[in-house]
Design an enzyme around this catalytic site. Structure first.
Site, PDB file in Angstrom:
ATOM      1  N   CYS A   1       0.896  -1.386  -0.124  1.00 26.80           N
ATOM      2  CA  CYS A   1      -0.073  -0.048   0.000  1.00 26.80           C
ATOM      3  C   CYS A   1       0.843   1.339  -0.191  1.00 26.80           C
ATOM      4  CB  CYS A   1      -0.816  -0.048   1.311  1.00 26.80           C
ATOM      5  SG  CYS A   1      -1.801  -1.661   1.298  1.00 26.80           S
TER       6      CYS A   1
ATOM      7  N   HIS B   1      -4.046   7.079   0.953  1.00 28.01           N
ATOM      8  CA  HIS B   1      -4.145   5.650   0.040  1.00 28.01           C
ATOM      9  C   HIS B   1      -5.648   5.274   0.630  1.00 28.01           C
ATOM     10  CE1 HIS B   1      -4.185   1.477  -0.319  1.00 28.01           C
ATOM     11  NE2 HIS B   1      -3.915   1.272   1.009  1.00 28.01           N
TER      12      HIS B   1
ATOM     13  N   ASN C   1      -9.782  -1.142  -2.568  1.00 26.59           N
ATOM     14  CA  ASN C   1      -8.463  -0.798  -2.365  1.00 26.59           C
ATOM     15  C   ASN C   1      -7.887  -1.199  -3.542  1.00 26.59           C
ATOM     16  OD1 ASN C   1      -5.908  -1.053  -1.238  1.00 26.59           O
ATOM     17  ND2 ASN C   1      -6.685  -1.403   0.767  1.00 26.59           N
TER      18      ASN C   1
HETATM   19  N1  ACO Z   1     -19.336  -9.852   4.982  1.00 25.87           N
HETATM   20  C1  ACO Z   1     -20.125 -10.145   6.030  1.00 25.87           C
HETATM   21  N2  ACO Z   1     -19.552 -10.627   7.444  1.00 25.87           N
HETATM   22  C2  ACO Z   1     -18.146 -10.418   7.335  1.00 25.87           C
HETATM   23  C3  ACO Z   1     -17.401  -9.949   6.532  1.00 25.87           C
HETATM   24  C4  ACO Z   1     -18.160  -9.857   4.942  1.00 25.87           C
HETATM   25  N3  ACO Z   1     -17.218  -9.344   4.025  1.00 25.87           N
HETATM   26  N4  ACO Z   1     -16.000 -10.213   6.478  1.00 25.87           N
HETATM   27  C5  ACO Z   1     -16.127 -10.651   7.819  1.00 25.87           C
HETATM   28  N5  ACO Z   1     -17.322 -10.725   8.301  1.00 25.87           N
HETATM   29  C6  ACO Z   1     -17.737 -11.165   9.674  1.00 25.87           C
HETATM   30  C7  ACO Z   1     -16.618 -11.860  10.558  1.00 25.87           C
HETATM   31  O1  ACO Z   1     -16.665 -12.973  10.359  1.00 25.87           O
HETATM   32  C8  ACO Z   1     -17.052 -11.702  11.881  1.00 25.87           C
HETATM   33  O2  ACO Z   1     -18.432 -12.378  12.210  1.00 25.87           O
HETATM   34  P1  ACO Z   1     -18.295 -13.248  13.738  1.00 25.87           P
HETATM   35  O3  ACO Z   1     -18.738 -12.025  14.517  1.00 25.87           O
HETATM   36  O4  ACO Z   1     -19.664 -14.009  13.281  1.00 25.87           O
HETATM   37  O5  ACO Z   1     -17.018 -13.813  13.818  1.00 25.87           O
HETATM   38  C9  ACO Z   1     -17.743 -10.221  11.842  1.00 25.87           C
HETATM   39  O6  ACO Z   1     -17.930  -9.934  10.459  1.00 25.87           O
HETATM   40  C10 ACO Z   1     -16.937  -9.153  12.255  1.00 25.87           C
HETATM   41  O7  ACO Z   1     -15.589  -9.630  11.717  1.00 25.87           O
HETATM   42  P2  ACO Z   1     -14.398  -8.396  11.987  1.00 25.87           P
HETATM   43  O8  ACO Z   1     -13.028  -9.071  11.261  1.00 25.87           O
HETATM   44  O9  ACO Z   1     -14.278  -8.229  13.600  1.00 25.87           O
HETATM   45  O10 ACO Z   1     -14.758  -7.280  11.457  1.00 25.87           O
HETATM   46  P3  ACO Z   1     -14.315  -5.787  11.702  1.00 25.87           P
HETATM   47  O11 ACO Z   1     -15.473  -5.161  11.965  1.00 25.87           O
HETATM   48  O12 ACO Z   1     -12.914  -5.548  12.215  1.00 25.87           O
HETATM   49  O13 ACO Z   1     -14.215  -5.486  10.174  1.00 25.87           O
HETATM   50  C11 ACO Z   1     -12.690  -5.131   8.557  1.00 25.87           C
HETATM   51  C12 ACO Z   1     -13.294  -5.892   9.206  1.00 25.87           C
HETATM   52  C13 ACO Z   1     -13.412  -4.039   7.561  1.00 25.87           C
HETATM   53  C14 ACO Z   1     -11.347  -5.589   7.690  1.00 25.87           C
HETATM   54  C15 ACO Z   1     -12.187  -4.112   9.476  1.00 25.87           C
HETATM   55  O14 ACO Z   1     -11.236  -4.686  10.529  1.00 25.87           O
HETATM   56  C16 ACO Z   1     -11.004  -3.033   9.022  1.00 25.87           C
HETATM   57  O15 ACO Z   1     -11.716  -2.074   8.454  1.00 25.87           O
HETATM   58  N6  ACO Z   1      -9.825  -2.829   9.057  1.00 25.87           N
HETATM   59  C17 ACO Z   1      -8.905  -2.161   8.440  1.00 25.87           C
HETATM   60  C18 ACO Z   1      -8.132  -3.060   7.404  1.00 25.87           C
HETATM   61  C19 ACO Z   1      -8.325  -2.494   6.101  1.00 25.87           C
HETATM   62  O16 ACO Z   1      -8.811  -1.628   5.884  1.00 25.87           O
HETATM   63  N7  ACO Z   1      -7.576  -3.135   5.297  1.00 25.87           N
HETATM   64  C20 ACO Z   1      -7.557  -2.579   3.929  1.00 25.87           C
HETATM   65  C21 ACO Z   1      -6.198  -3.336   3.332  1.00 25.87           C
HETATM   66  S1  ACO Z   1      -4.756  -2.898   4.233  1.00 25.87           S
HETATM   67  C22 ACO Z   1      -4.375  -1.399   3.654  1.00 25.87           C
HETATM   68  O17 ACO Z   1      -4.870  -1.051   2.749  1.00 25.87           O
HETATM   69  C23 ACO Z   1      -3.809  -0.552   4.572  1.00 25.87           C
END
Ligand code: ACO
Length: 350
Positions: A116, A276, A306
């Site tokens: 990234c 980014h 992304n």
């Molecule tokens: N659709 C539906 N449900 C989902 C999905 C999806 N695509 N993905 C995960 N879930 C579920 C999980 O299984 C979990 O279910 P459970 O509670 O029954 O176990 C629930 O949603 C919550 O999962 P978490 O991983 O805790 O979800 P979170 O609220 O943290 O959101 C996310 C995940 C969006 C990835 C968040 O952590 C985030 O925004 N992180 C930042 C990472 C990021 O943006 N990365 C981008 C790439 S890296 C970069 O460019 C810097």
């Protein structure tokens, strides 16, 4: 000492649009979940067997070269940032050179592997080459084809819904004026290397953990980057989303402030911040904690997801084409991602 300015810029996104709703055919997810957590509405996927990071990068590069008012033969050096290269090796730099049909000039081509942050790292390298007087016209490309390497089953949904394909390019040029790149700042912390990573395929041989990757343990030389077990398990990116989020919102702000402090400028001096496009929630958090207005920040992750190394040059070009960046403006670019690596730059737009 010359300065370096962005003399031309271009982007390319594939025509295949995949909405959040489209993804529900393959995995248990919903438009509501994806939009709420990431802000993403749709993304583009390259056409398999026809498009690659190299072909997309070349499409963006042709536009950037033309807008810079030079011929492709005048390009002195190529820098290519991607985490989804056409081949394991050689890198996309030389493939781009061939795709652009500029092999006769035998210019150097450098590949950047900073995910990234790849575009910011590439920009900083290009800036040093120009400031040292070594080169005058550097082509910097960021391009990704994530769709070829994601897990589209429910098991991979936390990662696969986030990413999209595309490419952006800039032509960095030497200038004698007080304009262009004012400062660049690069950082990393390898403590978190596996928290956002694709470790297979590779030569690690399982040294960093106790998982069984199916490597045969022998003192004889020879082995493989890819075992049958890896193929069976699926070689996909892994991400600790919550840790990435927590670190990103701190480091984005820190590294932007570092650039402002170095140049003696204020947050209010920023005409356009292009973060980014990791996640709209991260960008919004950064905007809020820095007290920036909506007019000072550009986001387009809603349309493209992304696109990692491509996200900043695509957004930069789109914002410029829309007339949101003009001569004399102070433009800030900042990134955070896998590694972890992060960086920033401030540009006085030429
Ligand atoms: N659709 C539906 N449900 C989902 C999905 C999806 N695509 N993905 C995960 N879930 C579920 C999980 O299984 C979990 O279910 P459970 O509670 O029954 O176990 C629930 O949603 C919550 O999962 P978490 O991983 O805790 O979800 P979170 O609220 O943290 O959101 C996310 C995940 C969006 C990835 C968040 O952590 C985030 O925004 N992180 C930042 C990472 C990021 O943006 N990365 C981008 C790439 S890296 C970069 O460019 C810097």
């Amino acid at each position: 000492m010359p300065n370096s300015k962005i003399g031309g810029l271009g982007y390319y996104v594939p025509s295949n649009v995949y909405t959040n709703h489209d993804l529900t055919q393959y995995m248990d997810t919903s438009d509501e979940w994806i939009q709420e957590r990431t802000g993403i509405v749709e993304r583009r996927y390259a056409t398999k067997h026809k498009e690659t990071p190299t072909t997309m990068g070349a499409a963006a590069a042709r536009i950037a070269i033309e807008r810079a008012g030079i011929t492709k033969e005048e390009v002195d050096f190529i820098i290519f940032a991607t985490l989804s290269p056409d081949y394991f090796f050689p890198g996309c730099g030389v493939l781009l050179q061939r795709e652009l049909d500029i092999t006769k000039t035998e210019i150097g081509a450098l590949d950047i592997r900073n995910q990234c942050s790849g575009f910011i790292y590439g920009l900083s390298v290009a800036d040093q080459f120009i400031k040292s007087g070594m080169y005058n016209n550097i082509l910097l490309v960021g391009a990704e084809m994530h769709s070829m390497g994601l897990d589209y089953s429910t098991a991979g949904r936390n990662v696969s819904v986030i990413f999209g394909d595309g490419a952006g390019a800039v032509l960095l040029q030497a200038t004698d004026k007080e304009e262009g790149i004012l400062t660049t700042h690069l950082h990393s912390d390898g403590t978190y290397a596996e928290e956002l990573a694709m470790i297979n395929f590779g030569s690690h041989g399982g040294y960093h953990d106790d998982k069984d990757y199916g490597f045969s343990v022998t003192d004889k030389p020879g082995g493989t980057f890819v075992t049958t077990k890896m193929v069976e398990d699926g070689a996909y990116p892994q991400m600790n989303g919550q840790l990435v989020f927590k670190k990103a919102i701190v480091k984005f702000v820190e590294v932007i402030n570092e650039a402002l402090t170095k140049t003696g400028l204020e947050k209010s001096d920023i005409d356009m911040l292009i973060p980014h496009q990791a996640n709209l929630r991260i960008s919004q958090f950064v905007q809020k904690s820095m007290g920036l207005s909506d007019d000072q920040v550009y986001n387009n992750i809603q349309k493209y997801g992304n696109t990692t190394a491509a996200s900043i040059p695509i957004a930069l070009c789109e914002a410029w084409e829309a007339g949101k960046i003009n001569s004399g403006d102070l433009v800030c670019l900042a990134a955070f991602g896998s590694g972890f690596t992060w960086g920033s730059t401030l540009i006085r737009w030429a």
